[in-house]
Design a protein around this motif. Structure first.
Motif, short mmCIF file in Angstrom:
data_model
loop_
_atom_site.label_atom_id
_atom_site.label_comp_id
_atom_site.label_asym_id
_atom_site.label_seq_id
_atom_site.Cartn_x
_atom_site.Cartn_y
_atom_site.Cartn_z
N SER A 64 7.14 13.71 -3.28
CA SER A 64 5.75 13.28 -3.34
C SER A 64 4.91 14.25 -4.17
O SER A 64 4.06 13.83 -4.97
N ASP B 88 -0.19 -2.46 -0.72
CA ASP B 88 0.15 -1.20 -0.07
C ASP B 88 1.00 -1.44 1.18
O ASP B 88 1.88 -0.64 1.50
N LYS B 89 0.74 -2.53 1.88
CA LYS B 89 1.49 -2.80 3.10
C LYS B 89 2.98 -3.01 2.80
O LYS B 89 3.84 -2.65 3.61
N HIS C 242 4.69 -1.54 0.39
CA HIS C 242 5.30 -0.24 0.08
C HIS C 242 5.46 0.60 1.34
O HIS C 242 6.45 1.33 1.49
N LYS C 243 4.51 0.50 2.26
CA LYS C 243 4.65 1.22 3.52
C LYS C 243 5.83 0.66 4.33
O LYS C 243 6.58 1.42 4.94
N GLY D 20 7.82 -5.56 -2.33
CA GLY D 20 6.92 -4.63 -3.01
C GLY D 20 7.09 -4.67 -4.52
O GLY D 20 6.12 -4.66 -5.28
N ASP E 77 0.08 3.79 -7.40
CA ASP E 77 1.22 4.62 -6.98
C ASP E 77 0.73 5.93 -6.34
O ASP E 77 1.31 6.41 -5.37
N SER F 104 -2.06 6.32 -4.72
CA SER F 104 -2.52 5.96 -3.38
C SER F 104 -1.34 5.81 -2.42
O SER F 104 -1.38 6.26 -1.27
N GLN F 105 -0.27 5.17 -2.91
CA GLN F 105 0.93 5.00 -2.07
C GLN F 105 1.57 6.34 -1.75
O GLN F 105 1.98 6.59 -0.61
N GLN F 106 1.64 7.22 -2.75
CA GLN F 106 2.22 8.53 -2.51
C GLN F 106 1.40 9.32 -1.49
O GLN F 106 1.95 10.03 -0.65
N SER G 163 -0.25 7.96 0.88
CA SER G 163 0.06 7.34 2.17
C SER G 163 1.38 7.86 2.72
O SER G 163 1.49 8.21 3.90
N TYR G 164 2.40 7.91 1.85
CA TYR G 164 3.71 8.43 2.28
C TYR G 164 3.57 9.89 2.72
O TYR G 164 4.13 10.30 3.73
#
Length: 617
Positions: free
Chosen positions: A130, A186-187, A189-190, A240, A303, A305-307, A309-310
């Motif tokens: 990340s 986003d959901k 990818h989570k 995704g 991406d 934002s997703q990172q 989140s992760y």
């Protein structure tokens, strides 16, 4: 570690550890992106100088030199930034994993009991991934499009302010729309991240239990079960991925329409004499670059934002606050005599359901205490509290007069040697596994510890002796051999206090005799607290305490407790009834030898029947 509280603080912490390197990287990225804008403007100048009525060779070559020079500068700066980014992120990745290992191993033992080891390892690796992904996205994928937009805006303002306003509106609208659509995914990818972590942990769990899979012929069954996890992960990944591809397709359609419209406008202005041929070229090139940049920027923002989140999800688990921390003024434990004093301990994993109730115990230096009682009475919990694997709800433990919650945990653990029921070894050599107790020990000291623990005999028969790799968790050795390696560790540690947690209960008769001989040598001149299932292992101890429902119900010398006819005598009688259980033929000689030694008083432990006769008398 305060920086584990949020993704932004985590990122900032490792960036500020190398401020000069990241500052130089930012300059290279900005310089490369600015040069890319300059290349487009140099192309306009070159075309304009070539298409005038009377071209000037000087102007043409000047524009050409500027164009080629800026191309060279752009490529040099971009390559330099990429190489520097590689060096920084790889070095930071090593530091992150070391920091996370240090923090992770400081967690309460219950933390690991509630987490899969494979999943935790995956998450620690994901933190590095990340960090690398975020630094790459921000510096290499978000910054360049923004600079390109700023440069294009300046160029368009010089050509036609109306075109600048229109292109700006299109760029902002396209980027905002893509980000909005992307966030809706986003959901997906989570869900993929959760499924990947679960399937990875499941795979590690199966590999760790390969012996059980083979012994029950469960390869096909477990393969089918694992396929379910993989299919769930694959379905989440596909949802995704396809969502992102649909967004890209929508952007491509918009790109064709908008670039085409911009070109028609530019050509119409050129026909009307409002702009030059060079302006047409730079407008078309910059429009195309900006709209492509808007897509790249939007994807990078999504991406990122997703990172985040992760990263946030991982930090919530790995970076959870430690349940047990050293006191701010904690000092190293000074343990020389090995006195243990337990005062009024009350403890339960759930405060409303205590396992121990106001338990107190004093163990003099060098004294050997056996702890017996029914399952679930709290015997092993006492040993865990002496190691400070938990903090009690009330009461305290002192070693040589020092409260263990006021000393550093590392120094406490160095003063207490533990031989559990199942000794776990590293996938390393026997020499390294024994030396694990004291890394600075010499080879001679390691071999002496092995001799004392009765390991030297079987080690000599191994193909590579002390250099033999024991396999994962020590699976290349028998249970008795692993126990003796664990005892050798305890010898090497020179700890004044030894804790034995049913160290022989899982062994067969022959292995128990060998391990017990090693334990007898280990316990000499040390303070010992031993949880025992087999009462025969504690008959030679100074004292035995009987624990029932978290309370000490009897405390005294084994012989005295047998004469008293209380709880210890009842436990003894129950085990004596099981002495008629059959003994394997291959263990019979060892059993006879051990019994003979004890009959004639040659064993460190008193003969069982003698104890019974003395108790009866």
């Amino acid at each position: 570690m305060p920086f584990l509280k949020s993704p932004a603080r985590f990122l900032l912490h490792y960036v500020t550890r190398r401020p000069l390197a990241f500052a130089l990287l930012a300059l290279l990225v900005v310089g490369g992106a600015s040069s890319a804008v300059g290349v487009q403007y140099a192309m306009k100048l070159l075309i304009d100088s070539m298409t005038v009525a009377a071209p000037s060779h000087t102007a043409v070559y000047f524009a050409l030199a500027a164009f080629v020079g800026l191309v060279a500068i752009e490529n040099g700066l971009v390559r330099g930034a990429a190489m520097l980014l590689c060096n920084i992120t790889v070095a930071s990745g090593v530091r992150i994993r070391l920091d996370m290992f240090h923090y992770l191993t400081g967690h309460h033992i219950g933390f690991f009991q509630n987490q899969r080891g494979g999943s935790l390892g995956h998450r620690v690796g994901a933190l590095t991934g990340s960090f690398q992904a975020l630094t790459h996205r921000i510096l290499m994928e978000i910054t360049p499009p923004l600079i390109a937009f700023g440069g294009a805006l300046l160029i368009f303002l010089a050509i036609d302010w109306r075109m600048a306003v229109a292109i700006t509106g299109i760029f902002v609208a396209a980027s905002t729309g893509l980000v909005f659509l992307g966030m809706r995914g986003d959901k997906y990818h989570k869900a993929f991240a959760r499924a990947a972590s679960e399937s990875g942990g499941e795979l590690v769990d199966l590999v760790g239990n390969i012996a059980a899979i083979k012994s029950f012929g469960a390869r096909r069954r477990e393969s089918e079960r694992l396929a379910g996890f993989f299919q769930t992960e694959a379905a989440a990944q596909k949802r995704g991925w396809m969502f992102v591809e649909r967004i890209r397709a929508l952007h491509d359609v918009a790109l064709v329409i908008l670039v085409g419209g911009a070109l028609v406008w530019a050509v119409e202005r050129w026909i009307g004499g409002g702009i030059t041929a060079g302006d047409v070229v730079v407008v078309s090139a910059m429009t195309f670059r900006m709209l492509n940049g808007s897509r790249d920027l939007a994807m990078a923002l999504i991406d990122t934002s997703q990172q985040f989140s992760y990263l946030r999800e991982t930090l919530e688990i790995v970076g959870a606050p430690h349940a047990l921390e050293d006191a701010p003024d904690a000092v190293p434990l000074q343990a020389e005599k090995g006195e243990v004093r337990i005062e009024g301990l009350t403890f339960g994993h759930h405060p409303g359901r205590p396992v121990l109730h106001d338990l107190s115990l004093e163990v003099a230096p060098g004294q050997k205490i056996g702890i017996v009682g029914p399952s679930g009475a709290g015997k092993s919990t006492i040993l865990q509290l002496v190691q400070r694997l938990h903090d009690p709800q009330a009461g305290r433990v002192l070693i040589d007069g020092q409260p263990i919650d006021r000393v550093t945990q590392d120094s406490l653990h160095q003063a207490v040697a533990v031989v559990p029921q199942e000794v776990l070894l590293f996938h390393r050599s026997i020499l390294e596994n024994i030396r694990f107790a004291r890394p600075d020990a010499t080879d001679a000291e390691v071999r002496a510890a092995a001799e004392a623990a009765h390991c030297a005999g079987f080690i000599a028969l191994l193909p590579k002796g002390y250099d033999t790799i024991v396999g994962e968790r020590g699976t290349n050795l028998s249970g008795g051999q692993r126990q003796r390696i664990g005892i050798a560790r305890a010898f090497l540690s020179k700890a004044p206090i030894v804790l034995l947690d049913e160290a022989t209960s899982a062994l067969d008769t022959g292995s128990e005799i060998e391990v017990q001989q090693a334990l007898d040598a280990l316990m000499a001149h040390r303070t010992v607290l031993a949880v025992a299932h087999r009462l025969s292992t504690v008959v030679g101890f100074d004292r035995v305490i009987v624990v029932e429902q978290g309370r000490i119900v009897e405390d005294g010398a084994p012989l005295s407790l047998l004469r008293a006819g209380g709880a210890f005598q009842r436990l003894w009688a129950l085990q004596a009834e099981g002495l008629d259980a059959p003994i394997e033929r291959r263990e019979f000689p060892r059993f006879v030898a051990g019994t003979a030694l004890r009959m004639f008083g040659l064993s460190p432990r008193p003969p069982l029947r003698l104890v019974e006769r003395q108790a009866a008398g």
